[in-house]
Enzyme design. Structure first.
Site, short mmCIF file in Angstrom:
data_model
loop_
_atom_site.label_atom_id
_atom_site.label_comp_id
_atom_site.label_asym_id
_atom_site.label_seq_id
_atom_site.Cartn_x
_atom_site.Cartn_y
_atom_site.Cartn_z
N GLY A 92 24.76 -25.33 -41.87
CA GLY A 92 25.98 -25.82 -41.24
C GLY A 92 27.16 -25.60 -42.15
O GLY A 92 26.99 -25.37 -43.35
N CYS A 152 19.28 -24.40 -45.96
CA CYS A 152 20.65 -24.43 -46.49
C CYS A 152 21.24 -25.85 -46.40
O CYS A 152 20.78 -26.73 -47.10
CB CYS A 152 21.49 -23.37 -45.76
SG CYS A 152 23.00 -23.00 -46.62
N TYR A 153 22.21 -26.09 -45.51
CA TYR A 153 22.73 -27.46 -45.37
C TYR A 153 21.57 -28.42 -45.10
O TYR A 153 21.54 -29.55 -45.61
CB TYR A 153 23.74 -27.52 -44.23
CG TYR A 153 24.36 -28.88 -44.01
CD1 TYR A 153 25.58 -29.20 -44.58
CD2 TYR A 153 23.72 -29.84 -43.21
CE1 TYR A 153 26.16 -30.45 -44.37
CE2 TYR A 153 24.28 -31.09 -43.00
CZ TYR A 153 25.51 -31.39 -43.59
OH TYR A 153 26.06 -32.63 -43.39
N HIS A 211 18.45 -18.19 -45.66
CA HIS A 211 18.27 -18.26 -44.21
C HIS A 211 17.11 -17.35 -43.77
O HIS A 211 17.30 -16.14 -43.66
CB HIS A 211 19.56 -17.85 -43.49
CG HIS A 211 20.64 -18.87 -43.62
ND1 HIS A 211 20.88 -19.82 -42.65
CD2 HIS A 211 21.51 -19.12 -44.62
CE1 HIS A 211 21.86 -20.60 -43.04
NE2 HIS A 211 22.28 -20.20 -44.24
N GLU A 217 15.95 -17.08 -40.88
CA GLU A 217 16.11 -16.68 -39.48
C GLU A 217 16.89 -15.39 -39.29
O GLU A 217 16.86 -14.80 -38.22
CB GLU A 217 16.76 -17.83 -38.68
CG GLU A 217 18.22 -18.16 -39.02
CD GLU A 217 18.38 -19.11 -40.21
OE1 GLU A 217 17.50 -19.12 -41.09
OE2 GLU A 217 19.42 -19.81 -40.27
N SER A 240 23.31 -10.97 -7.43
CA SER A 240 24.30 -9.93 -7.72
C SER A 240 23.63 -8.58 -7.96
O SER A 240 24.30 -7.58 -8.08
CB SER A 240 25.05 -10.32 -9.00
OG SER A 240 24.12 -10.32 -10.09
N GLY A 241 22.29 -8.60 -8.05
CA GLY A 241 21.58 -7.38 -8.44
C GLY A 241 21.32 -7.36 -9.93
O GLY A 241 20.62 -6.49 -10.43
N GLY A 242 21.90 -8.30 -10.66
CA GLY A 242 21.67 -8.39 -12.10
C GLY A 242 20.32 -9.04 -12.41
O GLY A 242 19.65 -9.57 -11.52
N VAL A 243 19.95 -9.00 -13.69
CA VAL A 243 18.62 -9.45 -14.09
C VAL A 243 18.42 -10.95 -13.81
O VAL A 243 17.42 -11.35 -13.21
CB VAL A 243 18.41 -9.20 -15.61
CG1 VAL A 243 17.07 -9.73 -16.07
CG2 VAL A 243 18.52 -7.72 -15.91
N ASP A 244 19.37 -11.77 -14.24
CA ASP A 244 19.15 -13.23 -14.16
C ASP A 244 19.00 -13.71 -12.72
O ASP A 244 18.09 -14.48 -12.39
CB ASP A 244 20.30 -13.98 -14.85
CG ASP A 244 20.51 -13.52 -16.28
OD1 ASP A 244 19.58 -12.91 -16.83
OD2 ASP A 244 21.60 -13.74 -16.83
N SER A 245 19.92 -13.27 -11.85
CA SER A 245 19.84 -13.76 -10.47
C SER A 245 18.61 -13.19 -9.76
O SER A 245 17.98 -13.86 -8.94
CB SER A 245 21.12 -13.48 -9.69
OG SER A 245 21.34 -12.09 -9.57
N LYS A 269 17.55 -14.28 -22.96
CA LYS A 269 17.65 -13.11 -22.09
C LYS A 269 16.39 -12.21 -22.16
O LYS A 269 15.89 -11.76 -21.14
CB LYS A 269 18.87 -12.29 -22.50
CG LYS A 269 19.20 -11.15 -21.58
CD LYS A 269 20.19 -11.60 -20.54
CE LYS A 269 20.59 -10.49 -19.61
NZ LYS A 269 21.50 -10.99 -18.58
#
Ligand code: XMP
Length: 521
Positions: free
Chosen positions: A59, A86-87, A178, A180, A231-236, A377
């Site tokens: 942080g 770290c923090y 870190h 990560e 919408s044709g997108g991945v998520d929807s 995603k």
């Protein structure tokens, strides 16, 4: 998801820019984890969540300041492993009676840590320090000068004598670097060792997620009916297919063509959707309405507001025509949820405001179904594969809700949209034919609101200028331009100027994000 079905690693966020990456790394290791800002983590919250292990993030604050952010002391009485990064290492040190001091030198970037050889065989170091040291990434000013009672100094760097400390009896670990971030070469192995010490089972897979979330959807919706904007997108698409498998007779999708889509995109999305999924789909053609409202408007934010507002209007009208629908499904992802509770806000806030259907639920009085809200995603793509969704859907580049409106700079006209569609189609076709589509996060053309002088044949031209943009990115928050060869750029420029009338100059945008954004408006 029910934390009792999956062992939970609770990540307490102290505002680091890279906290999300801790979750990403654990998810890659198939461990289930959730991030919460430290203010949200109360005793009651901990009792309810029953984590199997806790990670305290980094942080921007200093534990040496008055009233630093701190986790409830109760975490040290829960008998579970704790990793402070770290923090997180520093606040754990302070709370357990050690000493943290302001460092004389800030350590930022690459550093080398070495183990205290006495502890080389410790479980937390399994598979590490094969060459005697590890390359890590640091970003800190303060440092632990005296570890708390019960802790040993087990690793050090030039500037941090206590780069790694551990209390092996309680399985508490504190690290200054870190693990990560990718720059810490074997950071994931470190996290995996921690996960194993905590006996966290690696059973978080999209196969099991699919079954569990389907049950959850059935329970939430009962015999109710759900409407979903696609919408044709991945998520929807993944949201719709998941719901359709869970509650086949209770879902209807709505696709709104706002006239700001790419060449042939509207019919293609509708056809692909109908052919592949057999989900009831209402397709609404509303181009005239949207383009009429956008006439004469050139300010980017005003464009976005008009499109968002009109979308709600059209969606509302269609949804009320379908009688008896109480639920609205949305493809909200986990990063949206984290951003909305993050106490630092941070760069991701911009992304959130993009959520063009975000305003729908309150206004329409639907109950929300958000089956992807625990996923990143790439997990959505994996889930999509598991659901049998064709690769052509899953690998599509992101496309913004306001569509070509924010790529047609300044005032939008049908003529400009038509020019833009042609350029975009050529650009994507070239990218695909060179096998580059999947190497690029997003590629598109923008039409600039200026004309320039050129010469074609023997004549002078005075035509529009376009800018091509292609970027690589992990999550859209930062991006780099794609390094096409000059031969590729030269070919694409020739094709566009020769094939698209109205264009006589092609430029390539080489700005990173930040300072630029991916879209131009
Ligand atoms: P920027 O331009 O902010 O874009 O760097 C980051 C990513 O978000 C997409 N984007 C949007 N997506 N509605 C969306 O659904 C929007 O209003 C919107 N604006 C930008 C952009 O295409 C990129 O992938």
């Amino acid at each position: 998801m029910n934390p009792n079905r999956h062992d939970l690693i609770l990540i307490i966020d102290f505002g680091s820019q890279v906290t999300q990456l801790i979750a990403r790394r654990f998810r890659e290791l198939r461990a289930y984890c959730e991030i919460y800002p430290c203010q949200k983590v109360t005793k009651e919250f901990l009792r309810q969540k029953q984590p199997k292990a806790i990670v305290l993030s980094g942080g921007p604050g200093s534990v040496v300041d008055d009233n630093p952010f701190a986790p409830p002391e109760m975490i040290y009485g829960m008998g579970i492993p704790i990793l402070g990064i770290c923090y997180g290492q520093q606040i754990m040190t302070t709370q357990l009676g050690g000493v943290v001091e302001k460092g004389d030198v800030r350590e930022f970037g690459k550093a080398i840590v070495a183990p205290n050889s006495e502890y080389l065989k410790a479980k937390i170091f399994q598979g590490l320090f094969k060459d005697g040291e590890e390359i890590v990434w640091m970003s800190h000013g303060d440092k632990v000068s005296k570890p708390p009672k019960g802790f040993n100094q087990i690793g050090f760097s030039d500037n941090s004598p206590n780069a790694i400390i551990a209390d092996f009896d309680r399985n508490y670990f504190g690290i200054q670097f870190h693990p990560e971030v990718y720059h810490t070469v074997h950071g994931v192995r470190f996290l995996e060792n921690f996960m194993n010490i905590a006996h966290v089972q690696p059973n978080w897979t999209m196969g099991t997620y699919k079954d569990e979330v389907s049950e959850k959807i059935k329970k939430q919706v009962g015999s109710g009916k759900v409407v979903c904007a696609i919408s044709g997108g991945v998520d929807s698409t993944v949201t719709a297919v998941l719901l359709h498998k869970a509650i086949p007779e209770q879902l209807t999708c709505i696709f709104v063509d706002h006239g700001l889509l790419r060449e042939n995109e509207a019919p293609e999305v509708v056809t692909m959707f109908r052919e592949n999924f057999q989900i009831p789909l209402v397709s609404v053609e509303a181009s005239d309405l949207f383009l009429g409202k956008l006439k004469g408007v050139s300010d980017p934010e005003t464009k976005r507001k008009i499109i968002g507002g009109t979308f709600i209007e059209v969606f509302e009208k269609e949804a009320t025509k379908l009688k008896g629908y109480d639920f609205l499904a949305q493809g909200t992802l986990y990063p949206d949820i984290i951003e909305s509770v993050s106490f630092t806000g941070g760069p991701s806030e911009t992304i959130k405001s993009h959520h063009n259907v975000g305003g729908l639920p309150d206004k329409l009085g639907f109950k929300l179904v958000e089956p992807l809200k625990e996923l990143f995603k790439d997990e959505v793509r994996e889930l999509g594969k598991d659901l049998g969704i064709p690769e052509s859907f899953l690998s599509r580049h992101p496309f913004p809700g306001p569509g070509l409106a924010i790529r047609c700079l300044g005032e939008i006209t049908s003529e400009k949209l038509s020019i833009l569609r042609k350029i975009d189609a050529i650009f994507i076709e070239q990218i695909r034919s060179h096998g580059l589509y999947n190497k690029i996060w997003q590629a598109f053309a923008t039409l600039l609101p200026v004309r320039s002088v050129g010469v074609m044949g023997d004549g002078r031209t005075y035509d529009y200028v376009c800018a091509l943009r292609a970027v690589t990115s992990v999550d859209g928050m930062t991006a780099q331009f794609y390094p096409f060869t000059s031969e590729f750029l030269s070919n694409i420029s020739n094709r566009i100027v020769n094939e698209v009338s109205g264009i006589n100059r092609v430029t390539y945008d080489i700005t990173s994000k930040p300072p630029g954004t991916i879209e131009w408006e």
